[in-house]
Enzyme design. Structure first.
Site, PDB file in Angstrom:
ATOM      1  N   TYR A 175       0.840  -1.199   0.000  1.00 43.02           N
ATOM      2  CA  TYR A 175       0.000   0.000   0.000  1.00 43.02           C
ATOM      3  C   TYR A 175       0.871   1.244   0.000  1.00 43.02           C
ATOM      4  CZ  TYR A 175       0.594  -0.512   5.152  1.00 43.02           C
ATOM      5  OH  TYR A 175       1.094  -0.693   6.420  1.00 43.02           O
ATOM      6  N   PRO A 176       0.396   2.282  -0.686  1.00 44.96           N
ATOM      7  CA  PRO A 176       1.128   3.537  -0.661  1.00 44.96           C
ATOM      8  C   PRO A 176       0.691   4.403   0.518  1.00 44.96           C
ATOM      9  CG  PRO A 176      -0.629   3.666  -2.282  1.00 44.96           C
ATOM     10  CD  PRO A 176      -0.737   2.309  -1.634  1.00 44.96           C
ATOM     11  N   MET A 177       1.564   5.271   0.990  1.00 46.97           N
ATOM     12  CA  MET A 177       1.174   6.172   2.087  1.00 46.97           C
ATOM     13  C   MET A 177       1.860   7.528   2.002  1.00 46.97           C
ATOM     14  SD  MET A 177       3.066   4.727   5.541  1.00 46.97           S
ATOM     15  CE  MET A 177       2.823   6.205   6.516  1.00 46.97           C
ATOM     16  N   HIS A 220       7.636   4.074  16.518  1.00 49.73           N
ATOM     17  CA  HIS A 220       7.162   3.257  15.396  1.00 49.73           C
ATOM     18  C   HIS A 220       8.045   2.006  15.227  1.00 49.73           C
ATOM     19  CE1 HIS A 220       6.250   2.214  11.206  1.00 49.73           C
ATOM     20  NE2 HIS A 220       7.550   2.208  11.017  1.00 49.73           N
TER      21      HIS A 220
HETATM   22  O1  76R Z   1      14.662   0.350   9.061  1.00 44.18           O
HETATM   23  C1  76R Z   1      14.535   0.025  10.269  1.00 44.18           C
HETATM   24  O2  76R Z   1      14.236  -1.119  10.661  1.00 44.18           O
HETATM   25  C2  76R Z   1      14.739   1.095  11.295  1.00 44.18           C
HETATM   26  C3  76R Z   1      13.507   1.481  11.985  1.00 44.18           C
HETATM   27  C4  76R Z   1      12.389   1.876  11.020  1.00 44.18           C
HETATM   28  C5  76R Z   1      12.327   2.998  10.202  1.00 44.18           C
HETATM   29  C6  76R Z   1      13.338   4.099  10.048  1.00 44.18           C
HETATM   30  C7  76R Z   1      11.172   1.128  10.783  1.00 44.18           C
HETATM   31  C8  76R Z   1      10.873  -0.086  11.379  1.00 44.18           C
HETATM   32  N1  76R Z   1      10.389   1.814   9.882  1.00 44.18           N
HETATM   33  C9  76R Z   1      11.071   2.944   9.485  1.00 44.18           C
HETATM   34  C10 76R Z   1      10.661   3.898   8.562  1.00 44.18           C
HETATM   35 MN1  76R Z   1       8.514   1.322   9.276  1.00 44.18          MN
HETATM   36  N2  76R Z   1       6.692   0.783   8.610  1.00 44.18           N
HETATM   37  C11 76R Z   1       5.786   1.609   7.962  1.00 44.18           C
HETATM   38  C12 76R Z   1       4.531   0.919   7.855  1.00 44.18           C
HETATM   39  O3  76R Z   1       0.710   0.997   8.331  1.00 44.18           O
HETATM   40  C13 76R Z   1       1.329   1.907   8.908  1.00 44.18           C
HETATM   41  O4  76R Z   1       0.858   2.476   9.940  1.00 44.18           O
HETATM   42  C14 76R Z   1       2.640   2.407   8.386  1.00 44.18           C
HETATM   43  C15 76R Z   1       3.262   1.513   7.300  1.00 44.18           C
HETATM   44  C16 76R Z   1       4.705  -0.345   8.411  1.00 44.18           C
HETATM   45  C17 76R Z   1       3.684  -1.448   8.534  1.00 44.18           C
HETATM   46  C18 76R Z   1       6.082  -0.413   8.884  1.00 44.18           C
HETATM   47  C19 76R Z   1       6.643  -1.520   9.507  1.00 44.18           C
HETATM   48  N3  76R Z   1       8.370   3.078   8.221  1.00 44.18           N
HETATM   49  C20 76R Z   1       9.391   3.938   7.992  1.00 44.18           C
HETATM   50  C21 76R Z   1       8.942   4.963   7.062  1.00 44.18           C
HETATM   51  C22 76R Z   1       9.823   6.027   6.421  1.00 44.18           C
HETATM   52  C23 76R Z   1       9.910   7.275   7.185  1.00 44.18           C
HETATM   53  C24 76R Z   1      10.936   8.222   6.553  1.00 44.18           C
HETATM   54  O5  76R Z   1      12.034   7.790   6.151  1.00 44.18           O
HETATM   55  O6  76R Z   1      10.605   9.400   6.501  1.00 44.18           O
HETATM   56  C25 76R Z   1       7.618   4.695   6.778  1.00 44.18           C
HETATM   57  C26 76R Z   1       6.713   5.455   5.836  1.00 44.18           C
HETATM   58  C27 76R Z   1       7.270   3.505   7.511  1.00 44.18           C
HETATM   59  C28 76R Z   1       6.033   2.900   7.492  1.00 44.18           C
HETATM   60  N4  76R Z   1       8.717  -0.446  10.304  1.00 44.18           N
HETATM   61  C29 76R Z   1       9.784  -0.871  11.074  1.00 44.18           C
HETATM   62  C30 76R Z   1       7.853  -1.519  10.174  1.00 44.18           C
HETATM   63  C31 76R Z   1       8.408  -2.646  10.883  1.00 44.18           C
HETATM   64  C32 76R Z   1       7.760  -4.038  10.940  1.00 44.18           C
HETATM   65  C33 76R Z   1       9.590  -2.240  11.451  1.00 44.18           C
HETATM   66  C34 76R Z   1      10.561  -3.067  12.296  1.00 44.18           C
HETATM   67  C35 76R Z   1      11.674  -3.296  11.345  1.00 44.18           C
HETATM   68  C36 76R Z   1      12.510  -4.481  11.462  1.00 44.18           C
HETATM   69  O7  76R Z   1      13.068  -4.703  12.536  1.00 44.18           O
HETATM   70  O8  76R Z   1      12.625  -5.144  10.403  1.00 44.18           O
END
Ligand code: 76R
Length: 278
Positions: free
Chosen positions: A174-176, A201
């Protein structure tokens, strides 16, 4: 060739990113009326060609994953990644140019690139965060956590920039955007505040370790939304669980808006054809 002095430190013009890959999600539906016009022989040959185009690795992209889409937004999808955006697009055009291409319609696509988010802590930032969270600098627990991060960091980096696709059955794309309205404008907030929300997050994301893997690709300047979220899950129920969980994180609850969700199941090209009854 002599370059003007102000461009001398710049890289050569190129479509290849300096680090990371391009990424496209493509969605298609079969046009049954068009396919009915094929003779039996034509259809059999077209199916063989369809499978071969989606499985051949010759001149192909670095990554190509096929999945069967749930619901009628599409019949199947491709997620394709490569350093060269034209190699990605070529895989899509090659599919459209097969005999079965006349029996395909395109339903959605999304263009993005991989990157290391500005909120991923460097080793130094991670060390500072440990101290902030109450660890004594130099203590055995501090050293153990820091060393674990030092080991994990290069693997995470690779997985963010040039990922391997997980061998799990369910995926969701999905896009956001992060919203820009008065009193809730993500882009007007201080970096430290955004960092705090992204750390919250990341903590809730890590609760899903082993259940969900995510790939966040950036589409600012490239497509209609700011990010593409690709999730792979050990079981589709975890897709529901993680997205619900994250709705309560301030970064999502207050600042995120979402586009259409495409839920799909990893499949081979043959499985797509037999599942769709082609
Ligand atoms: O990369 C990393 O693991 C470091 C921590 C982290 C970052 C920087 C992280 C962890 N995310 C990051 C950035 Mn995320 N993420 C989303 C969604 O549905 C929603 O509410 C939001 C959609 C999910 C499901 C998700 C999952 N994350 C981001 C960013 C970019 C922000 C920017 O750069 O400006 C977005 C848009 C975003 C959205 N995130 C995690 C997850 C999960 C499962 C993790 C744990 C990661 C892991 O340990 O693999």
């Amino acid at each position: 060739m002599n370059r003007p002095p102000h461009t001398q430190n710049l890289p050569e013009p190129s479509v290849i990113p300096q680090e990371g890959w391009h990424c496209s999600h493509f969605y298609y539906a079969f046009d049954r009326a068009a396919i009915q016009a094929f003779s039996t022989d034509q259809l059999e040959a077209a199916k063989v060609e369809f499978v071969s185009v989606l499985t051949s690795t010759e001149d192909g992209p670095e990554r190509l994953q096929v999945s069967i889409v749930s619901g009628h937004k599409a019949d199947f999808g491709l997620m394709v990644m490569d350093p060269n955006p034209l190699t990605i697009d070529r895989a899509h055009q090659r599919l459209l140019n097969t005999q079965l291409g006349a029996g395909l319609t395109t339903t959605y696509s999304f263009v993005s690139v991989t990157e290391i988010s500005e909120y991923v802590p460097t080793i130094e930032q991670y060390a500072a965060r440990l101290v902030q969270e109450g660890e004594d600098e130099g203590s055995p627990a501090y050293e153990a956590k820091l060393n674990a991060y030092k080991q994990r960091e290069p693997i995470m980096r690779k997985q963010r920039l040039t990922p391997d696709f997980p061998e799990w059955p369910a995926t969701c794309f999905y896009p956001m955007n992060k919203i820009r309205i008065p009193n809730a404008n993500w882009f007007m907030m201080d970096h430290s505040e955004r960092n705090k929300l992204m750390a919250e997050h990341a903590r809730s994301g890590m609760e899903f370790a082993g259940k969900v893997q995510q790939l966040i690709t950036t589409s600012v300047g490239l497509d209609d939304w700011e990010w593409g979220v690709t999730l792979w899950a050990r079981n589709p129920e975890y897709l529901k669980d993680i997205v619900y969980r994250m709705r309560f994180d301030e970064a999502s609850a207050k600042y995120a808006e979402f586009g259409p969700f495409y839920t799909s199941y990893i499949a081979t090209a043959e499985e797509v054809l037999s599942h769709c009854g082609i």
